[in-house]
Write an enzyme that holds these catalytic residues in place. Structure first.
Site, short mmCIF file in Angstrom:
data_model
loop_
_atom_site.label_atom_id
_atom_site.label_comp_id
_atom_site.label_asym_id
_atom_site.label_seq_id
_atom_site.Cartn_x
_atom_site.Cartn_y
_atom_site.Cartn_z
N PHE A 95 0.86 -1.19 0.00
CA PHE A 95 0.00 0.00 0.00
C PHE A 95 0.89 1.23 0.00
O PHE A 95 1.74 1.39 0.88
CB PHE A 95 -0.92 0.04 1.22
N ASP A 97 9.61 2.70 1.05
CA ASP A 97 8.46 3.46 1.54
C ASP A 97 8.41 3.28 3.05
O ASP A 97 7.94 2.25 3.55
CB ASP A 97 7.19 2.94 0.86
N LYS A 113 3.51 10.17 8.11
CA LYS A 113 2.92 9.72 9.36
C LYS A 113 3.60 10.28 10.61
O LYS A 113 3.31 11.38 11.04
CB LYS A 113 2.84 8.19 9.40
#
Length: 393
Positions: A133, A215, A244
Site C-alpha cells: 500500500f 516506503d 505519518k
C-alpha cells in the site's frame, strides 16, 4: 474553538463517505490516551494509524509548533525558511547524506519518488509488491499491490509490475527492461504486517540501472526501533519516503534522495504549495530531536514485551512485525476484534481479514502494554464463545 454538539451526526453527512468511520467523536488526547465527546477514555494502540509516535500533545512538538505559530505560518517555496532547512539537515544526518523534498502526506511523497525515478533513470517502469500500500492518489494507487483498491479507478498509470514479497527470483524477473524504480515497504503495513527478508532487501539493492525506494511512511521515524526500518538490512536505498510519524499528527511528508543519487530534479520539475510548511517542519524537528537512543530502546523493549504477550494469548495464531508495528493473526474476524476492543476502551487497527495491527505511541509504558494485552485477551475470549463471530477460515 469548535466544540462537540448535538449537530455532530448531521455534520457527518456533509463529509464525502470515503471512510467507514466508527460512531465515536474523538475530542482530545494526552499521551497514549484519547477521550470522546462523552468523556469516555480510550487507550490508543493505533496512534492515529502509526502517526502520533510521541503520544498525543507531546510537549516538545507542541511547544515548537506554538512558537512557530507566533512567528510565521507560510511564506511559500519561493523563499527560504529556517524550519524547512533545519528539518532537511536533521533528516540528512539521520540518513547519512541526503536532500529532502517536503510535501503534506505519504501519498504525495510517493508521487515525488515516482517522478524522481522516472526523470533520473529515463525509465517509467516500477516494480512493487503484491499486497503493498503506497497511497490513494493516482500514481501511488497505481503502485499499490491490492487489486480491490485499484479496480474502480482504472485505467491507472501503466508500467507497474507486482511480485510476491520475499520472492527474489520473481524480483529479478520483473526488474528488467524499462524498470527504473523498485518500491518496497520494509514491513507491509496495510497488507498484513509482513516484514521483508534481509536477503530480499539486499537483492533489491543490487539491481542494476534502477533506483531503490523504501516506503517508510509507516515504518520510519522510530516505529521499528531504529530511525529508519531499512537500518535492519545491509542495503542503502537511493530514495526514502516518510510521513505519518514525522509531524506527530501535523500533516507532513518527505522524499529523501541519497547524496549519490541527487541531481535529477531541477527548478520547476516538482513542487508543493504547502510543502515545507514552517509550523509542520518546526514540529517535525522536535520529533526528530526526541528520537534519541533511550526512546528507541523503549520501542525495542516494549515491542518485545508486546509480541511475547500476544503470542501467549489463546486466539492469536501468529505475531508479525518489528518494534511497535505488530500484526496479530487472530482466530476471529479482525473487524470484530477492533470493534469489541473499542467498546472496552482500547483502540487498535486491522490489516486484513484476520490481522489486528498494533501501533501504539513509541513512548508507551510497560503498564500500558499489559493493560492493552489484558483487554485484547478478554475480547478474544468473548469472541471465541460467540459462534456467530468466530474465525474466518
Amino acid at each position: 474553538m469548535i466544540r462537540p454538539s448535538d449537530t455532530v451526526s448531521q455534520d457527518l453527512e456533509r463529509l464525502l463517505p470515503t471512510y467507514a468511520r466508527a460512531d465515536v467523536t474523538i475530542v482530545r488526547g494526552k499521551g497514549a490516551r484519547v477521550w470522546d465527546a462523552e468523556e469516555r477514555e480510550y487507550l490508543d494502540f493505533g496512534a492515529g494509524i502509526a502517526v502520533v509516535g510521541l503520544g498525543h500533545c507531546h510537549p516538545a512538538p507542541l511547544a515548537a509548533a506554538h512558537e512557530q505559530l507566533e512567528l510565521l505560518w507560510h511564506a511559500s517555496n519561493l523563499y527560504r525558511t529556517e524550519p524547512a532547512e533545519a528539518l532537511a539537515a536533521r533528516l540528512s544526518d539521520r540518513f547519512g547524506g541526503a536532500q529532502a523534498f517536503f510535501c503534506n502526506s505519504g501519498a504525495e511523497a510517493v508521487e515525488a519518488a515516482l517522478k524522481y525515478a522516472r526523470k533520473a533513470t529515463g525509465k517509467p517502469g516500477v516494480v512493487a509488491l503484491e499486497g503493498s500500500f503506497h497511497g490513494r492518489t493516482l500514481g501511488a494507487l497505481s503502485a499499490t499491490g491490492q487489486p480491490s483498491k485499484r479496480a474502480a479507478f482504472s485505467p491507472l498509470v501503466p508500467g507497474m509490475r507486482f511480485v510476491p514479497p520475499n520472492d527474489v527470483e520473481a524480483l529479478h524477473a520483473a526488474a528488467t527492461g524499462d524498470v527504473g524504480l523498485v518500491l518496497l515497504e520494509p514491513i507491509l503495513g496495510e497488507g498484513g504486517v509482513h516484514p521483508l527478508d534481509p536477503e530480499f532487501a539486499a537483492a533489491a539493492g543490487e539491481l542494476p540501472d534502477t533506483l531503490l525506494c523504501f516506503d517508510e511512511i509507516q515504518t520510519g521515524v522510530g516505529r521499528t526501533g531504529s530511525f529508519f526500518a531499512f537500518e535492519a538490512f545491509d542495503v542503502r536505498p537511493e530514495l526514502v519516503t516518510l510521513a505519518k510519524g514525522l509531524g506527530n499528527g501535523l500533516p507532513i511528508g518527505a522524499l529523501l534522495v541519497a547524496d549519490r543519487a541527487t541531481g535529477a530534479f531541477a527548478p520547476g520539475d516538482h513542487g508543493s504549495t504547502f510543502g515545507g510548511n514552517p509550523i509542520a517542519c518546526a514540529a517535525a524537528c522536535a520529533v526528530v530531536d526526541a528520537l534519541d537512543a533511550e526512546l528507541l530502546a523503549n520501542v525495542v523493549a516494549r515491542g518485545a514485551e508486546l509480541a511475547e504477550e500476544l503470542e501467549s494469548l489463546p486466539g492469536v495464531l501468529a505475531v508479525r512485525g518489528r518494534g511497535l508495528l505488530l500484526g496479530a493473526v487472530v482466530a476471529a474476524a479482525a473487524t470484530d476484534v477492533v470493534e469489541a476492543c473499542r467498546e472496552r476502551g482500547l483502540l487498535v487497527l486491522s490489516a486484513g481479514d484476520d490481522v489486528v495491527r498494533l501501533a501504539p505511541p513509541l513512548t508507551i509504558g510497560a503498564d500500558e502494554v499489559a493493560e492493552a494485552v489484558s483487554i485484547l485477551a478478554s475480547v478474544l475470549d468473548a469472541l471465541a464463545r460467540e459462534p456467530k463471530l468466530q474465525a474466518v477460515t
